[in-house]
Design an enzyme around this catalytic site. Structure first.
Site, PDB file in Angstrom:
ATOM      1  N   THR A  27      -9.643  30.609  -2.785  1.00 58.28           N
ATOM      2  CA  THR A  27      -9.475  29.571  -3.806  1.00 58.28           C
ATOM      3  C   THR A  27      -8.224  28.770  -3.476  1.00 58.28           C
ATOM      4  O   THR A  27      -7.457  29.132  -2.594  1.00 58.28           O
ATOM      5  CB  THR A  27      -9.327  30.182  -5.218  1.00 58.28           C
ATOM      6  OG1 THR A  27      -8.159  31.016  -5.232  1.00 58.28           O
ATOM      7  CG2 THR A  27     -10.533  30.995  -5.607  1.00 58.28           C
ATOM      8  N   ALA A  60      -5.216  34.188  -3.262  1.00 55.88           N
ATOM      9  CA  ALA A  60      -4.580  33.525  -4.399  1.00 55.88           C
ATOM     10  C   ALA A  60      -3.357  32.774  -3.891  1.00 55.88           C
ATOM     11  O   ALA A  60      -2.466  33.370  -3.284  1.00 55.88           O
ATOM     12  CB  ALA A  60      -4.191  34.551  -5.458  1.00 55.88           C
ATOM     13  N   VAL A  86      -2.217  37.068  -0.654  1.00 52.92           N
ATOM     14  CA  VAL A  86      -1.334  35.965  -1.029  1.00 52.92           C
ATOM     15  C   VAL A  86      -1.479  34.824  -0.024  1.00 52.92           C
ATOM     16  O   VAL A  86      -1.256  35.005   1.173  1.00 52.92           O
ATOM     17  CB  VAL A  86       0.131  36.423  -1.099  1.00 52.92           C
ATOM     18  CG1 VAL A  86       1.033  35.258  -1.509  1.00 52.92           C
ATOM     19  CG2 VAL A  86       0.281  37.587  -2.080  1.00 52.92           C
ATOM     20  N   LYS A  87      -1.842  33.671  -0.528  1.00 53.86           N
ATOM     21  CA  LYS A  87      -2.099  32.501   0.319  1.00 53.86           C
ATOM     22  C   LYS A  87      -0.816  31.668   0.421  1.00 53.86           C
ATOM     23  O   LYS A  87      -0.271  31.212  -0.589  1.00 53.86           O
ATOM     24  CB  LYS A  87      -3.237  31.687  -0.289  1.00 53.86           C
ATOM     25  CG  LYS A  87      -3.997  30.796   0.677  1.00 53.86           C
ATOM     26  CD  LYS A  87      -5.223  30.236  -0.035  1.00 53.86           C
ATOM     27  CE  LYS A  87      -6.058  29.365   0.895  1.00 53.86           C
ATOM     28  NZ  LYS A  87      -7.193  28.770   0.154  1.00 53.86           N
ATOM     29  N   ILE A  88      -0.347  31.491   1.657  1.00 51.98           N
ATOM     30  CA  ILE A  88       0.945  30.859   1.925  1.00 51.98           C
ATOM     31  C   ILE A  88       0.744  29.623   2.800  1.00 51.98           C
ATOM     32  O   ILE A  88       0.023  29.680   3.800  1.00 51.98           O
ATOM     33  CB  ILE A  88       1.881  31.837   2.673  1.00 51.98           C
ATOM     34  CG1 ILE A  88       2.031  33.150   1.904  1.00 51.98           C
ATOM     35  CG2 ILE A  88       3.229  31.194   2.954  1.00 51.98           C
ATOM     36  CD1 ILE A  88       2.878  33.060   0.678  1.00 51.98           C
TER      37      ILE A  88
END
Length: 218
Positions: A27, A60, A86-88
């Site tokens: 997402t 996310a 965790v999307k960085i």
């Protein structure tokens, strides 16, 4: 190749999951906004809902662009559910954050990858996934599949564990091409995934089988 769906739409996620081939979800803030999900609390609750539907990684995304902010947001997101990744973003501060999370055993997805150099940095920092955006490269007259192939070669050369997550997939041929190249994961809309099952000869053949069966029962 793993199949992720790129959406925040719960109906699409449930339908893809019911097919039995869904491995995860990606997402981003734009997809959340598209579904009318705004505000930190609502977004967090939505992530948890998705995690309770799909037994697999759920990316996310952090909103901060500074190291301290990414760490603060990322740790909060990772604590929501064991499936959270965790999307960085691929920026220098993001590389630092990925290295930090890698040391803490928190899975990461380095997003907005548009070059092999960026992919190499993310892998060196210990990213779990990297997301090259092949559709967006195609939009600016650059072959996104060439980038996937280049990253595959580099990662194989040095035995990086980082998985290539082909993002911005637009249609079924993107999926097939990524599978041929050796992408570890693809993420795209439900329409592209379902289109893999379609073929006019299948429809014609099934119609003929059913018609012959009906004749035999008359």
């Amino acid at each position: 190749m793993k199949f992720f769906i790129d959406t925040a739409n719960l109906n699409d996620i449930k339908e893809a999951n019911d097919l039995g081939i869904l491995d995860g979800v990606t997402t981003n803030p734009s997809l959340m906004a598209k579904e009318g999900i705004t505000g930190e609390e609502n977004i967090i609750n939505h992530y948890v809902t998705i995690c309770n539907i799909v037994d697999g990684p759920v990316s996310a995304e952090v909103i901060s662009t500074d190291f301290e902010g990414m760490v603060r947001e990322g740790e909060k997101l990772a604590a929501l559910h064991k499936n959270i990744v965790v999307k960085i973003p691929m920026i220098p501060e993001g590389i630092k954050a990925i290295k930090y999370f890698s040391g803490k055993g928190i899975k990461t997805n380095c997003t907005l990858i548009f070059s092999a150099g960026q992919a190499l940095l993310a892998a060196k920092a210990g990213a779990t996934y990297i997301s090259p955006f092949l559709g967006r490269l195609d939009d600016v007259s650059t072959n996104g599949l060439d980038l996937i192939a280049q990253i595959r070669l580099i990662y194989d050369n040095y035995m990086f564990d980082t998985q290539i997550l082909a993002a911005s997939v637009r249609h079924p041929m993107h999926i097939i091409n990524c599978a041929e190249i050796g992408s570890d994961v693809m993420t795209g809309p439900l329409s592209a995934i379902k289109a893999l099952a379609k073929h006019p000869l299948t429809d014609i053949g099934l119609a003929q089988f059913l018609a012959d069966h009906a004749k035999g029962n008359n």
